[in-house]
Design a protein around this motif. Structure first.
Motif, PDB file in Angstrom:
ATOM      1  N   MET A   1       0.847  -1.214   0.000  1.00 59.85           N
ATOM      2  CA  MET A   1       0.000   0.000   0.000  1.00 59.85           C
ATOM      3  C   MET A   1       0.871   1.248   0.000  1.00 59.85           C
ATOM      4  O   MET A   1       0.615   2.208  -0.733  1.00 59.85           O
ATOM      5  CB  MET A   1      -0.897  -0.004   1.245  1.00 59.85           C
ATOM      6  CG  MET A   1      -2.073  -0.941   1.131  1.00 59.85           C
ATOM      7  SD  MET A   1      -3.121  -0.810   2.574  1.00 59.85           S
ATOM      8  CE  MET A   1      -3.923   0.747   2.227  1.00 59.85           C
TER       9      MET A   1
ATOM     10  N   LEU B   1      -6.207   3.051   9.879  1.00 60.11           N
ATOM     11  CA  LEU B   1      -7.408   2.557   9.158  1.00 60.11           C
ATOM     12  C   LEU B   1      -7.328   1.035   9.025  1.00 60.11           C
ATOM     13  O   LEU B   1      -8.336   0.331   9.165  1.00 60.11           O
ATOM     14  CB  LEU B   1      -7.487   3.224   7.778  1.00 60.11           C
ATOM     15  CG  LEU B   1      -7.724   4.755   7.801  1.00 60.11           C
ATOM     16  CD1 LEU B   1      -7.742   5.319   6.387  1.00 60.11           C
ATOM     17  CD2 LEU B   1      -9.039   5.063   8.507  1.00 60.11           C
TER      18      LEU B   1
ATOM     19  N   MET C   1      -8.431  -0.491  12.132  1.00 59.96           N
ATOM     20  CA  MET C   1      -9.900  -0.383  12.262  1.00 59.96           C
ATOM     21  C   MET C   1     -10.537  -1.535  11.480  1.00 59.96           C
ATOM     22  O   MET C   1     -11.458  -2.215  11.966  1.00 59.96           O
ATOM     23  CB  MET C   1     -10.355   0.952  11.665  1.00 59.96           C
ATOM     24  CG  MET C   1     -11.066   1.873  12.640  1.00 59.96           C
ATOM     25  SD  MET C   1     -11.253   3.499  11.941  1.00 59.96           S
ATOM     26  CE  MET C   1     -12.271   3.142  10.510  1.00 59.96           C
TER      27      MET C   1
ATOM     28  N   PHE D   1      -8.749   3.186   0.646  1.00 62.41           N
ATOM     29  CA  PHE D   1      -9.918   2.577   1.307  1.00 62.41           C
ATOM     30  C   PHE D   1     -11.190   3.249   0.791  1.00 62.41           C
ATOM     31  O   PHE D   1     -11.205   4.436   0.480  1.00 62.41           O
ATOM     32  CB  PHE D   1      -9.821   2.758   2.838  1.00 62.41           C
ATOM     33  CG  PHE D   1      -8.698   1.980   3.468  1.00 62.41           C
ATOM     34  CD1 PHE D   1      -7.555   2.624   3.894  1.00 62.41           C
ATOM     35  CD2 PHE D   1      -8.790   0.596   3.623  1.00 62.41           C
ATOM     36  CE1 PHE D   1      -6.513   1.915   4.466  1.00 62.41           C
ATOM     37  CE2 PHE D   1      -7.753  -0.124   4.197  1.00 62.41           C
ATOM     38  CZ  PHE D   1      -6.607   0.545   4.616  1.00 62.41           C
TER      39      PHE D   1
ATOM     40  N   VAL E   1     -15.161   3.261   5.345  1.00 59.11           N
ATOM     41  CA  VAL E   1     -14.307   3.704   6.465  1.00 59.11           C
ATOM     42  C   VAL E   1     -15.186   4.422   7.478  1.00 59.11           C
ATOM     43  O   VAL E   1     -15.144   4.147   8.681  1.00 59.11           O
ATOM     44  CB  VAL E   1     -13.194   4.649   5.933  1.00 59.11           C
ATOM     45  CG1 VAL E   1     -12.535   5.380   7.074  1.00 59.11           C
ATOM     46  CG2 VAL E   1     -12.183   3.864   5.123  1.00 59.11           C
TER      47      VAL E   1
ATOM     48  N   VAL F   1     -17.477   1.940   9.346  1.00 59.61           N
ATOM     49  CA  VAL F   1     -16.758   1.136  10.363  1.00 59.61           C
ATOM     50  C   VAL F   1     -16.409   2.005  11.555  1.00 59.61           C
ATOM     51  O   VAL F   1     -16.569   1.608  12.707  1.00 59.61           O
ATOM     52  CB  VAL F   1     -15.486   0.519   9.717  1.00 59.61           C
ATOM     53  CG1 VAL F   1     -14.522   0.067  10.787  1.00 59.61           C
ATOM     54  CG2 VAL F   1     -15.875  -0.629   8.813  1.00 59.61           C
ATOM     55  N   LEU F   2     -15.982   3.244  11.286  1.00 60.39           N
ATOM     56  CA  LEU F   2     -15.654   4.149  12.400  1.00 60.39           C
ATOM     57  C   LEU F   2     -16.866   4.316  13.302  1.00 60.39           C
ATOM     58  O   LEU F   2     -16.789   4.169  14.522  1.00 60.39           O
ATOM     59  CB  LEU F   2     -15.242   5.518  11.847  1.00 60.39           C
ATOM     60  CG  LEU F   2     -14.997   6.592  12.918  1.00 60.39           C
ATOM     61  CD1 LEU F   2     -13.574   6.538  13.407  1.00 60.39           C
ATOM     62  CD2 LEU F   2     -15.342   7.970  12.400  1.00 60.39           C
TER      63      LEU F   2
END
Lengths: 508, 186, 193, 342
Positions: free
Chosen positions: C154, C179, C182, D121, D126, D129-130
């Motif tokens: 990435m 991220l 997460m 992403f 994102v 999910v947050l």
């Protein structure tokens, strides 16, 4: 005899815009006052002038000879006097200048004595190839590769199929179409000569199905020549870029040319119809390549059509002859709208690779600011070579040229399909051309740097050697001196009464 | 308390043995990195990086004594390549060593050359042809544009000329710069 | 048998050593600039971590415990890990000098890599047997290498992205790692270990 | 007449980023109508709020990075992110939940990486999910479809609820579980799926209301395929991936979870398959890569749904596969013309 046709991935269905320039037969462009002939009109080494300023030359007289293996001769398109051999702007995306021979025509258009060959079978293949090379024949499909090389199968290759490329898939261009309609006989003569030179029997004339008149003209001419029974016309579905050599081979034979290899590696040779006709003229009529068919078309051109134009004719004269409403220095396109490049110089000459001039593309792209690439993959689907233009763009933009090479950048044929379908309107092909020339320049730099390193190391070695020799000589001199001094001291010991000062000699 | 010390010393002994054996078994000689760096440097041997030539500069970089941005002829491209190879951050060119200029070639003005051979001795790649009291000339294809021949020339008859691109060495302009202003192009 | 598989899944996915337990972050950020070096670092760390978790178990079981000197656990673990890393460094220097040069400081740094010591201590804390601690070490290392390789790929792509100047380099790397962790919380609760 | 390109090709097709985004929004309309029909008009409020905040944030950020405003605002990517997030959020989500989510998406997940085209992403996921991790309670309170049909919610009371939290009309219980959530908790209590299906929250095959929303999303998806806005590889690979693994486990251990059909038309499957996983910027670009990417999303969704801690795994699955995209793209390059051996 319908052959089973292969196909290639991607490609585009484009609006041919051909009708515009096929309504009228091929017309002859009148002789212009001054002809400018660049010495580099083909792929390979530029030719070397063999005339000097002030010489009078006749039409068809050789004025420059081939230099090295990949090179062809250059001939005077009309009789006149050589007025200059100097740097002139040439039709090239860079707009730079190169060495050109300028001829001021005397209007008589007097031919040199020509030696036509009635029966080419009496000559060996090698002689035929030499004649074609001396006639200055190059591929007229746009690349300009010397044709005699593609007529030499070489020792360990057996040619199975000769493909005559009459596909002409790029919009606006119709010079091949018209030459097939009006000069089918000449093309078949050329095929006979090429089959003889290549020892090949199976010959395929590939034409797109949007050129019915050309197909019928050639089939009619073929009917009248029973001995050419192995030669047949194959009708190909219209799709851009079928006309590109590798894609055409995949469509006609289903085989793929290996990367970095040549079609001859898989027993196939392909020539453009224009080149075939020029080969026939050079052998049967002894005429060197001094003119070609140029399509002049576009929205701004009143009498669009195809013109037999002598090389060296300034393009603005050709445009005025067709009634083009164009201000001087206004840009026009040389070649097709997909692969050509834009020029704006007025006095640029027509060269062997100028197949089409377009002034005003009708359905052209609008000016726009490109958005960033959203990696949608439309370009990868449209690429006929199955490359990944989005990855090539990503690495070319980041100037990560090794990675771009890893993604097969040099297999890109610059056909423009990816830029055409890109939703962000990114000039992808421009990035790839930039990356290619950067890589080539880098390779040249590395090669020069390696040579410079070797020369530097040799110099250091030489200086080292000289240093050692100097020291050696010094030691020998010191030793000799010490020896002579010792001898003196011995002598002095035997004759104690005469002391001699010897230091003065030493410092000499 | 004693057992603790004993245990640790025993452990140290065994592991020391293992390491000693490994050190002998995996001896390494030569320094391949310097060659890799030398391959990237432009070989102009010009000394602007304050080293006698490209090889000494490469060895200094391999030993980690010196920064990678001291090579003006190589310019940004060489610094990027060195940063990639050595996994270090890219640093712009060090001004003190000089500024990046397009490639130049030395040309001798034949009217003023007195044949003193000083420039021949100064040229790091033997790119100058000539003998004492005879006309000197620079071999264009071999000259790396290092400008070392300029100072020693007593009559100052050598000047640097920019190389004009020819159609087959011409390079397409970088589209990244003209990316956003494409709208108003001709 | 299934609980061995559970250990592996839990160390690789559920409580991944980097993205969930936040151990071994400095090599994670330091060596993830290019894919090849990340793979090299992943292999080196796997080799070191497995070896050191086995040897730390042996030392704890047969040296410290019988003599009752558990208080020396941390020092002896560090000692063993340092030796294993030194051994690996010699091997890497011999086998691929380029990888040795490019890994540079991060190869000896594995000694101080908190993941390595962390795994050794966690093994003891959770009372793993010989095979369990080996598997735990191996799983943690595979987890570390996998995430490191994904992160390196990435970062190679992000390196070219038009990131604001203030965020280029490590800053965008840390945000991306955030991220990623997460996303890895999706595996939470996958296995009740 | 000046030429519009610096070099060839001088022709261009008609495909534009804005066109693609508009067609995507159009494909969402039938599903939005279904949502309004089953869950009341509150989703419209959330959507407008999200779109407004998204465009505002995008404008400010573009100004900060002094980029030209017009091309980037009109490319519609921010609007699509906002609409997708609004659909994924519970209908009566409080306003601050939507705002934090969309701000995080536009600022952190998109513009910090360089704006359109550079984010690794998917911004909507994102944000989802947050929010799911930070505000689990608000994110899992869904209006039970059953009692909604008795006394439907009108626009003003929805507005009341979203912006200051109390409910004027007579609905007493606001919180109710989604069918997936209900299935997971019941399974936890060792109920057998057949018995669980009798509960009011379940309809014919999946969740009441949910099955229709997913069907209408699928219809929108087929429209996108027909318009060639997305390629078939990702959705088909995801749906096949999901249904095969669910069929296999369903045959081995039926008591573990619902039938494959249930999983196909419940939760965010169809939204994920046709609208989220196919986001070209964050998905894989090679043909084989798209199939691997789609299958990965399908498998991970099922694993997280059945064994994971969260009721619906689509968001996590998409993010995890987004992480793998650079590796997938690298190892699934197509065979180039004339490649002797790959």
């Amino acid at each position: 005899m319908t052959q089973k046709l292969g196909s290639f991935p991607g490609g585009l269905k484009l609006n041919g815009q051909k009708k515009r320039s096929t309504q009228v037969a091929i017309r002859k462009m009148p002789l212009s006052k001054k002809l400018i002939l660049p010495l580099q009109q083909h792929i390979g080494e530029a030719s070397i002038p063999i005339v000097s300023v002030g010489d009078k030359v006749l039409k068809g007289q050789k004025i420059a000879k081939a230099e090295g293996h990949v090179s062809v001769a250059l001939h005077a398109p009309s009789s006149g006097t050589i007025i200059a051999i100097d740097e002139q702007p040439i039709p090239h995306p860079s707009g730079l200048s190169a060495l050109c021979i300028s001829i001021e025509t005397d209007g008589e258009d007097q031919w040199i004595k020509r030696q036509p060959i009635k029966d080419f079978t009496e000559h060996t293949e090698h002689e035929i190839r030499q004649l074609i090379r001396d006639a200055g024949i190059v591929g007229l499909g746009g690349a300009g590769f010397p044709s005699f090389i593609k007529l030499n199968p070489g020792v360990h290759h057996h040619v199975e199929t000769l493909i005559i490329n009459g596909v002409e898939c790029e919009p606006y261009i119709t010079c091949d179409d018209m030459i097939m309609r009006e000069r089918a006989e000449g093309i078949l003569d050329g095929i006979e000569i090429m089959c003889y030179a290549l020892h090949v029997k199976n010959c395929v004339i590939a034409i797109e199905d949007n050129k019915p008149e050309a197909i019928s003209a050639l089939e009619l001419a073929l009917g009248a020549r029973p001995h050419l029974k192995e030669t047949n016309v194959v009708v190909i579905p219209t799709r851009y870029p079928t006309g590109s050599e590798k894609q055409l081979i995949q469509v006609v034979t289903g085989k793929q040319v290996p990367t970095g290899g040549l079609p001859i590696d898989i027993g196939i040779v392909s020539h453009n119809v224009g080149t075939t006709y020029a080969i026939a003229r050079s052998i049967k009529h002894g005429e060197p390549l001094i003119s070609r068919i140029v399509t002049v078309t576009g929205r701004e051109v009143e009498h669009a059509g195809n013109f037999e134009t002598l090389f060296g004719t300034p393009m603005h004269e050709l445009l005025e002859f067709c009634g083009t409403k164009r201000q001087p220095e206004e840009p026009f396109i040389l070649g097709g709208p997909m692969m050509g490049y834009n020029l704006s110089g007025d006095h640029l000459p027509v060269t062997k690779t100028a197949n089409c001039i377009i002034v005003g593309v009708d359905d052209g792209a609008k000016a726009s600011t490109p958005l960033p690439c959203i990696r949608c993959g439309e370009c990868a689907t449209a690429c006929p070579v199955s490359l990944l233009p989005q990855q090539l763009y990503w690495h070319s933009r980041a100037k990560d040229l090794d990675k771009a090479k890893e993604y097969n950048l040099f297999d890109c044929i610059e056909c423009g399909c990816c830029s055409y379908v890109c939703p962000s309107e990114i000039p992808l092909v421009h990035y790839f051309r930039f990356a290619k020339t950067e890589i080539m320049n880098q390779q040249q730099e590395h090669a020069k740097a390696d040579i410079a390193r070797i020369r530097h190391e040799n110099r250091l070695a030489r200086l080292e050697l000289e240093q050692q020799e100097k020291e050696l000589r010094q030691q020998q001199r010191k030793a000799a001196l010490a020896a002579t001094q010792a001898a003196k001291v011995k002598q002095a010991a035997e004759l104690p009464t005469e002391p001699q000062t010897t230091d003065s000699q030493e410092t000499q | 308390m004693l057992t603790a010390i004993l245990a640790i010393t025993l452990l140290a002994l065994i592991l020391g043995l293992v390491l000693g054996f490994a050190a002998i078994r995996f001896k390494v000689e030569g320094d391949p990195i310097a060659d890799q760096i030398d391959k990237i440097l432009p070989q102009t041997q010009c000394g602007q990086c304050s080293f006698a030539g490209c090889r000494p500069y490469a060895e200094a970089i391999a030993a980690g004594e010196v920064d990678i941005n001291r090579c003006p002829p190589g310019g940004e491209a060489t610094i990027h390549a060195l940063a990639d190879l050595l996994e270090v951050e890219f640093k712009p060119l060090d001004e003190e060593c000089g500024v990046e200029k397009p490639k130049m070639l030395a040309v001798i003005d034949e009217d003023r050359c007195i044949g003193c051979t000083l420039c021949i001795q100064a040229c790091p790649v033997d790119a100058i042809l000539g003998a004492a009291k005879h006309m000197h000339t620079v071999i264009a294809s071999e000259c790396t544009g290092c400008e070392l021949c300029l100072p020693p020339c007593p009559v100052d008859c050598i000047d640097m000329v920019e190389t004009k691109p020819k159609p087959n060495t011409w390079r397409w302009p970088d589209p990244a710069h003209i990316d956003l202003k494409l709208g108003d192009q001709p | 048998m299934t609980d061995y598989a559970l250990i592996l899944i839990s160390t690789i996915l559920v409580n991944n050593i980097v993205l969930v337990k936040f151990l071994g972050l400095c090599p994670f950020m330091g060596v993830s600039r290019k894919l090849e070096t990340a793979i090299g670092m992943g292999l080196a760390t796997t080799f070191v971590l497995t070896l050191s978790s086995i040897s730390s178990y042996l030392i704890n079981e047969y040296l410290l415990a019988p003599l009752g000197i558990e208080f020396l656990r941390t020092i002896s673990f560090i000692f063993v890990i340092a030796v294993v890393v030194q051994f690996t460094e010699l091997v890497v220097h011999k086998t691929s000098p380029i990888l040795y040069q490019v890994l540079g400081i991060f190869l000896p740094l594995i000694t101080t890599n908190c993941a390595v010591l962390g795994v050794a201590l966690l093994n003891v804390q959770q009372g793993h047997g010989f095979l369990e601690s080996a598997l735990y070490g191996f799983g943690a290392a595979i987890g570390f290498s996998m995430v490191l390789i994904i992160f390196a790929a990435m970062r190679e792509r992000i390196a070219v992205a038009d990131v604001p100047v203030a965020f280029q380099g490590a800053a965008i790397g840390l945000i991306t790692a955030g991220l990623m962790s997460m996303a890895f919380m999706g595996f939470a609760g996958l296995v009740h270990v | 007449m000046p030429l519009s390109r610096l070099s060839s090709p001088f022709l261009a097709g008609t495909n534009r980023v804005t066109l693609q985004m508009l067609q995507l929004l159009a494909a969402l309309i039938p599903a939005i109508i279904a949502i309004v029909y089953f869950f009341g008009p509150s989703v419209l409020i959330t959507m407008t709020l999200a779109v407004v905040v998204a465009l505002l944030a995008e404008a400010i950020l573009l100004r900060l990075r002094n980029r030209p405003l017009k091309p980037f605002l009109t490319d519609g990517s921010a609007v699509v992110t906002a609409v997708l997030l609004a659909i994924a959020l519970p209908p009566l989500a409080p306003w601050w939940l939507t705002v934090t989510g969309i701000l995080f998406a536009i600022i952190f997940a998109k513009h910090l990486y360089g704006g359109l085209g550079y984010n690794p992403f998917n911004p909507a996921m994102v944000a989802y999910v947050l929010l799911l991790i930070s505000f689990p309670l608000e994110m899992t309170t869904w209006l039970p479809v059953a009692n909604l049909s008795e006394h439907p919610l009108d626009i003003s009371s929805a507005f009341q609820f979203i912006f200051n939290g109390q409910l004027t009309s007579s609905i007493d219980t606001v919180s109710g579980a989604t069918p997936l959530d209900a299935m997971k908790t019941q399974i936890g209590l060792h109920q057998i799926p057949a018995y669980i299906f009798q509960q009011p929250v379940f309809g014919l095959w999946g969740g009441k209301g949910w099955e229709w929303i997913n069907l209408w999303l699928a219809v929108g998806g087929v429209f996108l395929l027909y318009r060639r806005v997305i390629s078939w590889h990702i959705p088909v690979a995801m749906l096949i991936g999901l249904s095969t693994i669910s069929l296999v486990t369903w045959l081995i251990a039926p008591e573990l979870t619902g039938s494959p059909l249930f999983h196909l038309i419940s939760g965010g499957t169809m939204l994920g398959a046709f609208f989220i996983a196919t986001d070209p910027v964050t998905a894989s670009t090679t043909v084989k890569g798209k199939i691997v990417f789609g299958a990965g999303v399908g498998l991970l969704t099922y694993i997280i749904r059945v064994w994971g801690g969260y009721p619906d795994g689509v968001a996590f699955a998409v993010l995890i596969m987004n992480m793998l995209v650079p590796l997938i793209d690298y190892y699934t390059q197509p065979k180039v013309y004339g490649a002797v051996k790959r």
